[in-house]
Motif scaffolding. Structure first.
Motif, mmCIF file in Angstrom:
data_model
loop_
_atom_site.group_PDB
_atom_site.id
_atom_site.type_symbol
_atom_site.label_atom_id
_atom_site.label_comp_id
_atom_site.label_asym_id
_atom_site.label_seq_id
_atom_site.Cartn_x
_atom_site.Cartn_y
_atom_site.Cartn_z
ATOM 1 N N VAL A 1 -10.893 0.108 11.456
ATOM 2 C CA VAL A 1 -10.911 1.162 12.472
ATOM 3 C C VAL A 1 -9.643 1.995 12.313
ATOM 4 C CG1 VAL A 1 -11.123 1.700 14.925
ATOM 5 C CG2 VAL A 1 -12.091 -0.438 14.039
ATOM 6 N N ILE A 2 -9.805 3.310 12.297
ATOM 7 C CA ILE A 2 -8.675 4.230 12.244
ATOM 8 C C ILE A 2 -8.443 4.768 13.655
ATOM 9 C CG2 ILE A 2 -7.742 6.348 11.252
ATOM 10 C CD1 ILE A 2 -8.177 4.193 9.178
ATOM 11 N N GLU B 1 3.050 1.504 2.959
ATOM 12 C CA GLU B 1 2.735 0.598 1.848
ATOM 13 C C GLU B 1 2.862 -0.859 2.256
ATOM 14 O OE1 GLU B 1 4.045 -0.322 -2.800
ATOM 15 O OE2 GLU B 1 4.982 1.325 -1.698
ATOM 16 N N LYS B 2 4.005 -1.232 2.776
ATOM 17 C CA LYS B 2 4.216 -2.625 3.168
ATOM 18 C C LYS B 2 3.337 -2.994 4.358
ATOM 19 C CE LYS B 2 8.305 -4.305 2.822
ATOM 20 N NZ LYS B 2 9.757 -4.597 3.053
ATOM 21 N N GLY B 3 3.199 -2.058 5.321
ATOM 22 C CA GLY B 3 2.385 -2.345 6.499
ATOM 23 C C GLY B 3 0.936 -2.617 6.165
ATOM 24 N N LEU B 4 0.380 -1.844 5.263
ATOM 25 C CA LEU B 4 -1.007 -2.069 4.865
ATOM 26 C C LEU B 4 -1.157 -3.373 4.088
ATOM 27 C CD1 LEU B 4 -2.196 1.531 3.901
ATOM 28 C CD2 LEU B 4 -2.750 0.233 5.971
ATOM 29 N N GLU B 5 -0.143 -3.746 3.329
ATOM 30 C CA GLU B 5 -0.177 -5.048 2.648
ATOM 31 C C GLU B 5 -0.247 -6.176 3.672
ATOM 32 O OE1 GLU B 5 3.205 -5.421 0.132
ATOM 33 O OE2 GLU B 5 2.547 -3.881 -1.288
ATOM 34 N N GLN C 1 -2.841 10.467 5.356
ATOM 35 C CA GLN C 1 -2.769 9.008 5.481
ATOM 36 C C GLN C 1 -4.149 8.362 5.616
ATOM 37 O OE1 GLN C 1 -0.280 8.667 8.986
ATOM 38 N NE2 GLN C 1 1.561 8.312 7.754
ATOM 39 N N ALA C 2 -5.162 9.160 5.871
ATOM 40 C CA ALA C 2 -6.459 8.607 6.265
ATOM 41 C C ALA C 2 -7.082 7.739 5.185
ATOM 42 C CB ALA C 2 -7.411 9.737 6.657
ATOM 43 N N ASP C 3 -7.199 8.238 3.982
ATOM 44 C CA ASP C 3 -7.909 7.494 2.938
ATOM 45 C C ASP C 3 -7.193 6.199 2.580
ATOM 46 O OD1 ASP C 3 -9.975 9.305 2.779
ATOM 47 O OD2 ASP C 3 -9.111 10.433 1.113
ATOM 48 N N GLU C 4 -5.868 6.254 2.486
ATOM 49 C CA GLU C 4 -5.138 5.040 2.138
ATOM 50 C C GLU C 4 -5.253 3.995 3.238
ATOM 51 O OE1 GLU C 4 -0.760 3.671 0.392
ATOM 52 O OE2 GLU C 4 -1.184 5.786 0.791
ATOM 53 N N ALA C 5 -5.137 4.415 4.489
ATOM 54 C CA ALA C 5 -5.279 3.479 5.603
ATOM 55 C C ALA C 5 -6.677 2.880 5.631
ATOM 56 C CB ALA C 5 -4.966 4.165 6.921
#
Length: 273
Positions: A111-112, A75-79, A101-105
């Motif tokens: 790029v995943i 959560e914090k990392g994606l923010e 985790q794929a869709d949220e990332a």
């Protein structure tokens, strides 16, 4: 860069045509450090007129020790990654370790990335590919380059936007070696190939509770990768590698990155002269 299908297509098509770079700290240690590093890289991208993708992980699930630093969490990392994109305009790449985790990332990342140790995990690859984002699959340290054909088939069944990354092959205990034929072999699969010049100098488990590294050889491998025809160069860069909370021994100093990129672009230009 906006996180849209057109932007993904432009990024992928440009990666086929010209040398690009994936750069950033191994893991998101703090918002300020990540943002300052990304701003420095954005300045390099503008000055050198090259594509740079900012790389950092919200979680490093494959640590050598239970006590190893893993990051701020999803959560914090994606923010933080979203803020980096907005402030710098750089596309971002981050890795996932589980299909859920794929869709949220993908809501943030352009790029995943599939970690090398997980490159045979079918459900993980399919979930990443189904997001429609570019999927960077790192070749496992335990795999021959031609064995990546099966991995590519999995991802391409959902998504044609694939990058493949060479990051060294296990060579005895606690050591890796790069076979530069791997770049040509994997390029034959029809997708851009990246040379990871920092993980390739890693000494896995070499410090017993953490991996060691031989940072002094990063420029050697990066130069050889460009000369061998790599489409991109991946390097973990850090303001103070000796203080990094993850992969410090194989990370490259940010204040020496611009001159190294200049050198790599001269090799690119010589190849096309």
């Amino acid at each position: 860069m906006t996180n849209t299908p057109d932007a993904m297509k432009d990024l992928f098509e440009s990666s086929r045509k010209d040398l690009f770079f994936i750069l950033g700290p191994c893991v998101l240690e703090s918002r300020d450090m990540a943002l300052q590093t990304a701003e420095s890289l954005a300045g390099m991208a503008a000055s050198l007129d090259v594509n740079i993708v900012f790389k950092s992980s919200f979680d490093k699930a494959n640590r050598s020790s239970l006590d190893g630093f893993r990051g701020p969490g999803m959560e914090k990392g994606l923010e933080w990654l979203q803020e980096i994109k907005k402030r710098t305009g750089l596309p971002v790449i981050t890795d996932i370790h589980a299909p859920q985790q794929a869709d949220e990332a993908a809501g943030v990342a352009d790029v995943i990335q599939i970690p090398a140790l997980l490159c045979r995990q079918t459900d993980l690859i399919l979930a990443a590919a189904a997001t429609g984002k570019i999927v960077n699959i790192k070749k496992g340290q335990f795999m021959a380059p031609w064995d990546m054909a099966g991995v590519v088939d999995k991802a391409a069944s959902r998504n044609p936007g694939i990058w493949l990354t060479e990051r060294g092959t296990t060579f005895g205990y606690n050591n890796l070696v790069v076979d530069f034929k791997s770049i040509a072999i994997m390029s034959g699969l029809g997708f851009p190939v990246i040379l990871d010049a920092t993980h390739s100098v890693q000494l896995p488990g070499g410090l017993k509770t953490a991996s060691g590294g031989q940072r002094e050889f990063v420029p050697v491998l990066a130069r050889a990768g460009v000369a061998a025809g790599a489409h991109g160069i991946f390097m973990e860069v850090h303001p103070r590698p000796e203080m990094a909370l993850c992969d410090g021994p194989n990370s490259w100093p940010i204040d020496e990155t611009f001159s190294l990129l200049q050198n790599l672009l001269k090799i690119r230009d010589a190849l096309h002269a």
